[in-house]
Design a protein around this motif. Structure first.
Motif, PDB file in Angstrom:
ATOM      1  N   TYR A 101     -13.134  -2.972   8.319  1.00  0.00           N
ATOM      2  CA  TYR A 101     -12.167  -2.037   7.767  1.00  0.00           C
ATOM      3  C   TYR A 101     -11.248  -2.805   6.827  1.00  0.00           C
ATOM      4  O   TYR A 101     -11.085  -4.013   6.927  1.00  0.00           O
ATOM      5  CB  TYR A 101     -11.368  -1.324   8.862  1.00  0.00           C
ATOM      6  N   ASP A 102     -10.682  -2.078   5.923  1.00  0.00           N
ATOM      7  CA  ASP A 102      -9.765  -2.659   4.947  1.00  0.00           C
ATOM      8  C   ASP A 102      -8.368  -2.648   5.566  1.00  0.00           C
ATOM      9  O   ASP A 102      -7.758  -1.590   5.696  1.00  0.00           O
ATOM     10  CB  ASP A 102      -9.812  -1.843   3.659  1.00  0.00           C
ATOM     11  N   ARG A 104      -5.627  -1.133   3.325  1.00  0.00           N
ATOM     12  CA  ARG A 104      -5.655   0.330   3.256  1.00  0.00           C
ATOM     13  C   ARG A 104      -5.077   0.922   4.538  1.00  0.00           C
ATOM     14  O   ARG A 104      -4.301   1.873   4.506  1.00  0.00           O
ATOM     15  CB  ARG A 104      -7.068   0.826   3.036  1.00  0.00           C
TER      16      ARG A 104
END
Length: 171
Positions: free
Chosen positions: A30-31, A34
């Motif tokens: 996952y980022d 973000r």
């Protein structure tokens, strides 16, 4: 009699070899940036009057709908307010870490900003000290430079000396 590797794998009293994985573990990627922006947006929204108004309205509707006025009235929550309590607890359990994440990100940004401010302050201080030394050296240098009044007085003295010398020669 020694156990074979296949028999050992099936035995529960023997530890597994940590180097051998039966199935590769997939890591979910996952980022984080973000997700951090989402957490900040969420925390920023939860601190608004709009969120408080919507949450208050939702709770009022829930309470009014689930107050037991009569046995035949349909309700969402058969046991009054237990499901509401569960939902509010769930919302709080997600909100708290998201708010903490947003605060940690803000703290990291503040730390970076403070470091940049410290560097700029140190550079400004060094520049001011340099300029102060330059001004002091200019003052010292100007102290040794002949001024207009000094040159005039010297020229007057010289012209007087020349007149007196020419007057002495003529006598």
């Amino acid at each position: 009699m020694a156990d074979s590797p296949t028999e050992r794998r099936d035995r529960l009293d023997q530890p597994r070899d940590p180097r051998r994985a039966l199935r590769p573990v997939r890591r979910v990627g996952y980022d984080s940036d973000r997700f951090g922006r989402f957490a900040e947006t969420f925390a920023r929204y939860m601190g608004t009057a709009r969120f408080l108004a919507w949450m208050t309205g939702f709770i009022i509707v829930w309470v009014v709908w689930n107050v037991p006025y009569g046995p035949d009235r349909p309700r969402w929550d058969e046991y009054p307010f237990i499901f509401l309590t569960l939902m509010l607890s769930l919302q709080a359990s997600y909100a708290a870490p998201l708010i903490l994440l947003a605060q940690n990100r803000q703290e990291a940004r503040d730390r970076v900003q403070q470091e940049q401010d410290r560097r700029a302050d140190a550079q400004s201080h060094a520049d001011m000290e340099f300029l102060a030394r330059e001004v002091a050296s200019l003052r010292l240098g100007l102290g040794e430079v002949a001024t207009r009044d000094f040159i005039r007085s010297e020229l007057r003295d010289l012209t007087q000396d020349l007149r007196q010398a020419t007057a002495d020669e003529q006598d």
